[in-house]
Each structure stands twice: as C-alpha cells, then as structure tokens.
Design an enzyme around this catalytic site. Structure first.
Site, PDB file in Angstrom:
ATOM      1  N   TYR A  73       0.831  -1.124  -0.035  1.00 57.94           N
ATOM      2  CA  TYR A  73       0.019   0.024  -0.088  1.00 57.94           C
ATOM      3  C   TYR A  73       0.739   1.209   0.071  1.00 57.94           C
ATOM      4  O   TYR A  73       0.376   2.550  -0.138  1.00 57.94           O
ATOM      5  CB  TYR A  73      -0.936  -0.084   1.209  1.00 57.94           C
ATOM      6  CG  TYR A  73      -2.086  -1.129   0.772  1.00 57.94           C
ATOM      7  CD1 TYR A  73      -3.121  -1.067  -0.004  1.00 57.94           C
ATOM      8  CD2 TYR A  73      -1.903  -2.348   1.803  1.00 57.94           C
ATOM      9  CE1 TYR A  73      -4.113  -1.723  -0.150  1.00 57.94           C
ATOM     10  CE2 TYR A  73      -2.782  -3.378   1.243  1.00 57.94           C
ATOM     11  CZ  TYR A  73      -3.702  -3.187   0.386  1.00 57.94           C
ATOM     12  OH  TYR A  73      -4.797  -4.139   0.215  1.00 57.94           O
ATOM     13  N   PHE A 108     -10.559  -4.739  10.556  1.00 51.91           N
ATOM     14  CA  PHE A 108     -11.853  -4.789   9.809  1.00 51.91           C
ATOM     15  C   PHE A 108     -11.462  -5.354   8.269  1.00 51.91           C
ATOM     16  O   PHE A 108     -10.173  -5.195   7.902  1.00 51.91           O
ATOM     17  CB  PHE A 108     -12.280  -3.333   9.986  1.00 51.91           C
ATOM     18  CG  PHE A 108     -11.356  -2.280   9.330  1.00 51.91           C
ATOM     19  CD1 PHE A 108     -11.195  -2.039   8.062  1.00 51.91           C
ATOM     20  CD2 PHE A 108     -10.687  -1.556  10.405  1.00 51.91           C
ATOM     21  CE1 PHE A 108     -10.255  -0.964   7.836  1.00 51.91           C
ATOM     22  CE2 PHE A 108      -9.739  -0.766  10.389  1.00 51.91           C
ATOM     23  CZ  PHE A 108      -9.521  -0.264   8.874  1.00 51.91           C
TER      24      PHE A 108
END
Length: 410
Positions: free
Chosen positions: A125, A410
């Site tokens: 990322y 999450f």
C-alpha cells in the site's frame, strides 16, 4: 486479439455470492459461510468496487463509512477492506486502477479526508500513498513467569459473562475511552455485531468468546473480551488465554482485568495481538521481558484531502509551518500548505510562501496519528528540511500524549 481491460462497477446484491467466492480464494479460506454472514451485514454496495472479465469476478475493494479517532478529534474516514485481485489477473494494472478509483471516490463523493486499512502485506500500500500510522505490540507469554502489584480495595469486583448479555456496558465503556486513543474507530450497531460475532471457524479450537466486566465505585468501568483453549501435558495443564480487547476507563479496572487474565485456572500461556506501544501492562508486570512482545504493523493511513485532514486533527504544541507535499495519485494535494494550530484548533491553507519542510503524502500519513516522529522520518530522507530549525520546531507538534493503536481488524 487482446481483450479490453475490465471496467469497474459498484456492487449489487446479485454480486455477493461471487464476491464471497473471490474473497474466500484470495484469503485462503478466511471467508467461510458463518463468517461471511457477519461480513455481508457490513457491506455498503455503493462503496464496493468490482471488476469482471466476461462473467468472472476478478477484483474487489470496499470501503466502510466510519469515524476515526485522531489526535484531539474524530474524523470521517474510509475504512478500506476486501482488496484483492484474482491470481489469473495479477500484473495487469488492475490493483493500481482500482485503488486510484477508490481514492478519487473517497475524496470527491464521500468527502472523507483520510482512509485507513490493515495490510495483508506491508509492501503493497505505500505505492498508493498509505503510510504506517499505528504500530502495535503482540504479547505471547508464559503467565507463570509474571506478577502484578497486589490488589487494592479500589479495584472493585469482576464478573464473567457472555458478551451479548452485557453489550450495553461494553458499548458505554468503549465510547468513554475511545476519544483518548488515536486509531480507534466508531462502532454502530452493525460493527458491535461484527466485533462480538463469534464464528466457530475462527476460534482455533478455543471456547466461545467471553466478557469480563470490572465494577468500580460508579459501575462498570472496564471490560475484556477473551477466550480460552484447553491443553495438557504430562506435567499438567497447559491451557491458553487469547485476549481480543482490553478497554478500561480507570487504572484500577485495568489492573484488575489483567490480574484475572494472567491467572485463569488451568492456563499457562496468554496471547494478545492488540497492545499499544504505550500499553500500561508493560509497566505493571514484574518482568516485562517475559511478555514476549513483538513490534508489528497496525493501521495504515492515507491522507486523501491534505488541508481538510491537517485542519481536522489537533497538535500537541503550537505549530506554524509551510509543508511542500507531493501526491502522484491525487494532484490536488500537491503543493505548499501553511499549517497553523495547536491543542485547541488548526487551519491549513494553500500558500506561495517558501516551504519549511517537504515530504510525500505517504510520509504525511505516517505522521498523522502522532505515532511517528518527524525527525525520525527526516533521518530516512523522506522528510526534507528546507528551513534550518524547522524540524526541531515542528516535530513536537505532530506527536500526541497517547500512542495510536489499531485494536480492531476490519
């Protein structure tokens, strides 16, 4: 003849079965039917990007609409998840296009100044401007080797129960503590269902999830979520406690919860994956080395709207600095910005003044939650001091009195 590259669309209910199959393959079986039943309650189809090649689903990325605690404030933040590309379509630019599209949607449609995610692999990322904003400690210890200070009358009493039976208490304590911990996310009804969801496939042979509550003078002021796993050897019991969360509004509650977790009958080990870098447990036990801590990555953060993000958080000391920011994916962020602020307010506006410091948007993401030192980033060459003394002057402002922590994956 080369086929045209797949286009991205948003999801519909008809796509969910295919999305489940794709994710279950990408994450090596982590999305079994019971887990998926919980996950799909969180999905926002209008924020879920999909790519199909013919009729086959080959890529996905979603974002959840949630709030994030940042230094001195809470801001809307895209919580990015379910990102992946089928192995048949890797190295074709799909991920780059998808992440670029998602960031544009976050900025223009959702108007969220930052995005956050948990990375399956840390190398992925930074290419898209995400910086490592919150690290965490894992704990893997032999409980027989650890002692805590003796209890005091102020520590109140503990009660173990099922999480569903005390959910209102859990929610209240979490909401009381969350404003002080950068990196923690808001939880509505759906997200509490996710946190307390307990698929048998995710237990690793352990018991169902349990809650222990601490009752102080004014009621419940702390809780822990945990499970246990039985194990025996010829020497006797060798069970393990696995801790999901410890949230306490008082020092007495925190101490009492950990005293119980470290002394559950028939257990000899404890594992916890969500400790903050300034976790009080490290200062409570008689031998911190025996906690077996290991430093790992936690939350990755992407600044999507530079002036909105920098104005939204607060600063530990007064700051007046001109930042020269580079952002290849969102060119609106590129340029010079004057940041002024302190513990009570902040303002960030474009300027033509000479820059004091220069960095890319990834470095800004690492600084944003207050867990990474400005001087430390400068030592890597990723922050450039344009005006002598600017690092020393601005560095303390970007810190915070609590270390950021990512507790909930999450």
């Amino acid at each position: 003849m080369t086929n045209p590259p797949p286009d991205f669309t948003t999801a519909s209910p008809a796509d969910l079965d295919d999305l489940h199959d794709l994710l279950n393959g990408l994450f090596l079986g982590g999305f079994d039917a019971e887990s998926w039943a919980i996950e799909r309650t969180l999905l926002e189809p209008e924020r879920t990007l999909l790519a199909r090649d013919g009729g086959d689903l080959v890529a996905s990325a979603t974002a959840y609409t949630r709030e994030l605690t940042v230094p001195g404030a809470r801001v809307p933040a895209a919580h990015v998840s379910m990102v992946g590309v089928a192995p048949t379509h890797r190295r074709q630019g799909l991920l780059t296009r998808m992440m670029g599209r998602q960031l544009r949607d976050v900025r223009d449609a959702a108007r969220e100044p930052v995005a956050v995610l948990w990375a399956s692999e840390g190398r992925i990322y930074p290419r898209f401007g995400y910086g490592l904003a919150a690290q965490r400690l894992t704990v893997d210890c032999e409980t027989t080797e650890l002692r805590l200070p003796d209890p005091t009358p102020a520590e109140g009493r503990l009660r173990v129960t099922r999480p569903a039976a005390c959910r209102a208490d859990l929610e209240r304590v979490y909401d009381q503590v969350r404003p002080e911990r950068p990196g923690w996310s808001g939880r509505d009804e759906r997200w509490w269902g996710y946190v307390l969801g307990d698929p048998a496939s995710q237990r690793g042979g352990a018991t169902e999830l349990r809650a222990v509550l601490h009752h102080g003078p004014d009621g419940v002021d702390g809780y822990a979520l945990f499970r246990t796993r039985s194990d025996w050897s010829e020497a006797g019991p060798q069970g393990q406690v696995t801790v999901n969360e410890v949230v306490a509004a008082t020092p007495a509650g925190y101490r009492a919860l950990w005293r119980m977790l470290l002394s559950v009958d028939l257990t000899r080990r404890l594992a916890w994956r969500g400790a903050a870098l300034d976790e009080p447990l490290l200062r409570l036990v008689n031998e911190p080395r025996r906690l077996g801590t290991r430093l790992v990555d936690g939350l990755w953060l992407r600044v999507v709207d530079v002036p909105a993000a920098l104005a939204a958080r607060r600063y530990a000391t007064t700051v007046d600095v001109v930042l020269d920011i580079a952002d290849d994916l969102l060119p609106e962020n590129t340029g010079r910005w004057r940041l002024t602020g302190g513990p009570d307010d902040a303002r960030c506006v474009p300027t033509d003044a000479p820059a004091d410091l220069a960095c890319d948007v990834r470095s800004l993401g690492e600084l944003y939650l207050g867990g990474t030192g400005l001087v430390a980033l400068a030592a890597t060459g990723r922050v450039e001091e344009r005006r002598p003394g600017a690092l020393a002057a601005a560095g303390p402002a970007f810190g915070w009195h609590r270390a950021p922590a990512g507790m909930e994956i999450f």
